[in-house]
Design a protein around this motif. Structure first.
Motif, PDB file in Angstrom:
ATOM      1  N   ASN A 200       0.934  -1.193  -0.096  1.00 31.07           N
ATOM      2  CA  ASN A 200      -0.019  -0.201  -0.074  1.00 31.07           C
ATOM      3  C   ASN A 200       0.782   1.203   0.019  1.00 31.07           C
ATOM      4  O   ASN A 200       0.700   2.145  -0.597  1.00 31.07           O
ATOM      5  CB  ASN A 200      -0.826   0.096   0.989  1.00 31.07           C
ATOM      6  N   MET A 201       1.850   1.260   0.702  1.00 33.26           N
ATOM      7  CA  MET A 201       2.689   2.288   0.876  1.00 33.26           C
ATOM      8  C   MET A 201       3.345   2.848  -0.519  1.00 33.26           C
ATOM      9  O   MET A 201       3.065   3.944  -1.055  1.00 33.26           O
ATOM     10  CB  MET A 201       3.917   2.093   1.731  1.00 33.26           C
ATOM     11  N   SER A 202       3.753   1.891  -1.262  1.00 30.04           N
ATOM     12  CA  SER A 202       4.324   2.025  -2.453  1.00 30.04           C
ATOM     13  C   SER A 202       3.331   2.464  -3.379  1.00 30.04           C
ATOM     14  O   SER A 202       3.510   3.603  -4.336  1.00 30.04           O
ATOM     15  CB  SER A 202       4.783   0.873  -3.150  1.00 30.04           C
ATOM     16  N   GLN A 203       2.179   1.853  -3.309  1.00 28.39           N
ATOM     17  CA  GLN A 203       1.167   2.354  -4.313  1.00 28.39           C
ATOM     18  C   GLN A 203       0.522   3.674  -4.113  1.00 28.39           C
ATOM     19  O   GLN A 203       0.248   4.623  -5.010  1.00 28.39           O
ATOM     20  CB  GLN A 203      -0.042   1.337  -4.398  1.00 28.39           C
ATOM     21  N   MET A 204       0.490   4.058  -2.580  1.00 33.55           N
ATOM     22  CA  MET A 204       0.054   5.437  -2.524  1.00 33.55           C
ATOM     23  C   MET A 204       1.333   6.656  -2.744  1.00 33.55           C
ATOM     24  O   MET A 204       0.743   7.443  -3.106  1.00 33.55           O
ATOM     25  CB  MET A 204      -0.580   5.266  -0.968  1.00 33.55           C
ATOM     26  N   THR A 205       2.441   6.210  -2.737  1.00 37.02           N
ATOM     27  CA  THR A 205       3.396   6.877  -2.975  1.00 37.02           C
ATOM     28  C   THR A 205       3.150   7.287  -4.645  1.00 37.02           C
ATOM     29  O   THR A 205       3.487   8.408  -5.080  1.00 37.02           O
ATOM     30  CB  THR A 205       4.812   6.369  -2.736  1.00 37.02           C
ATOM     31  N   VAL A 206       3.097   6.254  -5.110  1.00 36.72           N
ATOM     32  CA  VAL A 206       2.897   6.548  -6.890  1.00 36.72           C
ATOM     33  C   VAL A 206       1.476   7.333  -6.974  1.00 36.72           C
ATOM     34  O   VAL A 206       1.697   8.492  -7.786  1.00 36.72           O
ATOM     35  CB  VAL A 206       2.631   5.162  -7.438  1.00 36.72           C
ATOM     36  N   THR A 207       0.351   7.032  -6.378  1.00 36.33           N
ATOM     37  CA  THR A 207      -0.820   7.832  -6.495  1.00 36.33           C
ATOM     38  C   THR A 207      -0.525   9.208  -6.084  1.00 36.33           C
ATOM     39  O   THR A 207      -1.143  10.162  -6.738  1.00 36.33           O
ATOM     40  CB  THR A 207      -2.038   7.247  -5.853  1.00 36.33           C
ATOM     41  N   THR A 208      -0.016   9.574  -5.004  1.00 34.69           N
ATOM     42  CA  THR A 208       0.324  10.895  -4.495  1.00 34.69           C
ATOM     43  C   THR A 208       0.968  11.423  -5.501  1.00 34.69           C
ATOM     44  O   THR A 208       0.859  12.675  -5.995  1.00 34.69           O
ATOM     45  CB  THR A 208       1.200  10.766  -3.433  1.00 34.69           C
ATOM     46  N   TYR A 209       2.198  10.825  -6.267  1.00 29.39           N
ATOM     47  CA  TYR A 209       2.991  11.449  -7.414  1.00 29.39           C
ATOM     48  C   TYR A 209       2.068  11.669  -8.557  1.00 29.39           C
ATOM     49  O   TYR A 209       1.997  12.979  -9.035  1.00 29.39           O
ATOM     50  CB  TYR A 209       4.132  10.359  -7.806  1.00 29.39           C
ATOM     51  N   LEU A 210       1.236  10.968  -9.025  1.00 29.08           N
ATOM     52  CA  LEU A 210       0.394  11.035 -10.243  1.00 29.08           C
ATOM     53  C   LEU A 210      -0.539  12.220  -9.878  1.00 29.08           C
ATOM     54  O   LEU A 210      -1.039  12.978 -10.811  1.00 29.08           O
ATOM     55  CB  LEU A 210      -0.305   9.813 -10.642  1.00 29.08           C
ATOM     56  N   ASP A 211      -1.140  12.336  -8.715  1.00 32.35           N
ATOM     57  CA  ASP A 211      -2.224  13.303  -8.398  1.00 32.35           C
ATOM     58  C   ASP A 211      -1.771  14.545  -8.029  1.00 32.35           C
ATOM     59  O   ASP A 211      -2.263  15.558  -8.449  1.00 32.35           O
ATOM     60  CB  ASP A 211      -2.992  12.575  -7.116  1.00 32.35           C
ATOM     61  N   HIS A 212      -0.522  14.628  -7.886  1.00 33.79           N
ATOM     62  CA  HIS A 212       0.028  16.129  -7.641  1.00 33.79           C
ATOM     63  C   HIS A 212       1.159  16.794  -8.496  1.00 33.79           C
ATOM     64  O   HIS A 212       1.301  17.719  -8.249  1.00 33.79           O
ATOM     65  CB  HIS A 212       0.560  16.306  -6.209  1.00 33.79           C
ATOM     66  N   PHE A 213       1.557  15.916  -9.301  1.00 36.80           N
ATOM     67  CA  PHE A 213       2.657  16.232 -10.104  1.00 36.80           C
ATOM     68  C   PHE A 213       2.305  16.087 -11.684  1.00 36.80           C
ATOM     69  O   PHE A 213       1.351  15.346 -12.057  1.00 36.80           O
ATOM     70  CB  PHE A 213       3.731  15.651  -9.866  1.00 36.80           C
ATOM     71  N   ASP A 214       2.889  17.005 -12.353  1.00 34.12           N
ATOM     72  CA  ASP A 214       2.601  16.838 -13.837  1.00 34.12           C
ATOM     73  C   ASP A 214       3.439  15.667 -14.528  1.00 34.12           C
ATOM     74  O   ASP A 214       4.406  15.885 -15.214  1.00 34.12           O
ATOM     75  CB  ASP A 214       3.192  18.088 -14.538  1.00 34.12           C
ATOM     76  N   TRP A 215       2.880  14.522 -14.417  1.00 31.41           N
ATOM     77  CA  TRP A 215       3.604  13.320 -14.640  1.00 31.41           C
ATOM     78  C   TRP A 215       3.845  13.275 -16.303  1.00 31.41           C
ATOM     79  O   TRP A 215       4.925  12.732 -16.870  1.00 31.41           O
ATOM     80  CB  TRP A 215       2.852  11.878 -14.395  1.00 31.41           C
ATOM     81  N   GLN A 216       2.876  13.933 -17.028  1.00 29.91           N
ATOM     82  CA  GLN A 216       2.992  13.965 -18.595  1.00 29.91           C
ATOM     83  C   GLN A 216       4.189  14.828 -18.820  1.00 29.91           C
ATOM     84  O   GLN A 216       5.198  14.294 -20.036  1.00 29.91           O
ATOM     85  CB  GLN A 216       2.035  14.326 -19.261  1.00 29.91           C
TER      86      GLN A 216
END
Ligand code: PMP
Length: 415
Positions: free
Chosen positions: A291-307
């Motif tokens: 969960n920790m890894s997955q939520m790190t990824v979702t935090t990144y995707l939700d708050h940063f301009d991944w594109q």
């Protein structure tokens, strides 16, 4: 056809009291040539053109750490708890727009399974599909990590020829027929269609439907492994095989190359029956992805301009690919290589008579590392090639690495 890689000697522990107790499947496990190289190649004085490590120097770690601290404050009890064997529903939703960039627009969160890296996904699909002696067809040369998984399940890996346009459809069809005539069960075709590791080639758009048509007609499952698809240097993406066929393709992609491999978060999309088995296999292997890894990824995707970050990676890796290509032209003009349109790797053919594997210790002494082509075959081929990665070193280091490599090759030719 052999399943064990004869190029990689097993590590023998002398007087091992358990020597007679290991399962048969442990016999075919081998240390990858890349792992064996890792310690030497990571010495600072060595220019490593060996590993496929993404460059993380441009990650916004300071800003990310603030968001992660907030995530832990607000959702720490979820992040540090067990989770779903299929993966975090939020992340399964978040991967949909990423896949849409390669034409997969019909997948639903329920079709997605989160895995501990695509490496684990390859293990799961092999585990549920293959018995010892079954056949997996794969491009040759082949991703070394996939070979390792297939060997550990005692599967026969049968090479299918590639050219500059990727896997050759006729060769695929012939290989299926030949194996069936020999009484073998062909369980799947494993392919890396985009910016192949190690060959650097991309399956042409024209070939994709032809390969799918053959797979459907002959009832062979396609396992499409696509960690590099968004890293095309001209900004172009290619339609995923999965975008054209939801029934016969199991699709894998990963955050390792577009965010970071240390998270060990990747995903698979599979038709319902296979997906159900994958979830069961994931559960029995690891209970649930972190969960920790997955939520790190979702935090990144939700708050940063991944594109925008992917765009930045594309231009950075393009610059490094160009540095590799021009250094090869300058220092090794008598060799031949491809100029990849994306991804991390150049596949270099060395002058006739030289042996990339035998030469490697001399290259390390000259402070440059590469991976011998032998690592990517299961049948002893590949000594006439080497894989040169351009993802991690700066353009200057790439140039210096190729200069050193040319010195080693020149000395080999002189002796
Ligand atoms: N498939 C291919 C073709 C790869 O190159 C890699 C990583 N080098 C993987 C799968 C595994 O990636 P992950 O980090 O997601 O396990």
């Amino acid at each position: 056809m052999t399943t064990a890689n004869p190029n990689t000697a097993p590590t023998v522990i002398s007087n091992d009291p358990w020597f007679d107790s290991y399962a048969h499947r442990a016999e075919s496990m081998r240390a990858s040539e890349i792992r064996a190289l890792f310690a030497v190649a990571s010495r600072p004085e060595v220019v490593s053109l060996a590993g496929g490590m993404p460059y993380l120097g441009r990650m916004p770690f300071a800003e990310l750490s603030e968001q992660l601290a907030r995530m832990l404050r607000e959702q720490g009890e979820v992040a540090w708890q067990y989770g779903s064997a299929q993966g975090d529903p939020h992340l399964r939703e978040d991967v949909l727009p990423i896949m849409a960039l390669e034409g997969i627009t019909d997948a639903q969160p329920d079709d997605v399974v989160i895995t501990n890296g695509s490496q684990s996904g390859l293990d799961l699909i092999t585990r549920i599909m293959c018995d010892p002696g079954d056949v997996i067809l794969a491009e040759a040369p082949n991703y070394v990590g996939a070979l390792g998984v297939f060997q550990s399940f005692q599967v026969d890996v049968v090479n299918v020829t590639m050219d500059a346009d990727g896997l050759i459809p006729e060769a695929f069809e012939e290989a299926v027929q030949a194996q069936r005539r020999a009484g073998k069960h062909v369980k799947m075709l494993y392919t890396v269609p985009n910016f192949h590791n190690p060959a650097g080639v991309t399956m042409s758009v024209e070939r994709r439907p032809r390969i799918l048509e053959i797979a459907r007609r002959l009832h062979v499952l396609i396992v499409e492994d696509n960690p590099y698809g968004l890293l095309g240097f001209d900004g172009r993406t290619y339609p995923a095989l999965r975008s054209m066929d939801a029934q016969n393709v199991v699709y894998l992609s990963s955050f390792s190359k577009i965010i970071a491999p240390g998270m060990r978060v990747a995903w698979m999309v599979a038709p319902p029956g296979i997906r159900q088995k994958l979830v069961l296999a994931n559960e029995s292997a690891i209970l649930c992805p972190s969960n920790m890894s997955q939520m790190t990824v979702t935090t990144y995707l939700d708050h940063f301009d991944w594109q925008a970050r992917i765009e930045d990676y594309r231009s950075m890796y393009r610059e490094r690919r160009d540095a590799m290509d021009s250094a090869l032209h300058e220092y090794l003009p008598t060799c031949s290589w491809n100029k990849p349109k994306g991804g991390f790797y150049t596949w270099l053919k060395i002058p006739k008579g030289l042996d990339a594997k035998a030469m490697l210790p001399r290259a390390i002494t000259a402070k440059v590392a590469y991976v011998s082509g032998t690592a990517f075959y299961n049948d002893g081929q590949g000594a006439d090639h080497m894989r040169l990665s351009f993802c991690y070193p700066t353009p200057e280091r790439i140039r210096e690495g190729v200069r050193r490599l040319a010195g080693v090759i020149d000395r080999e030719l002189d002796t």
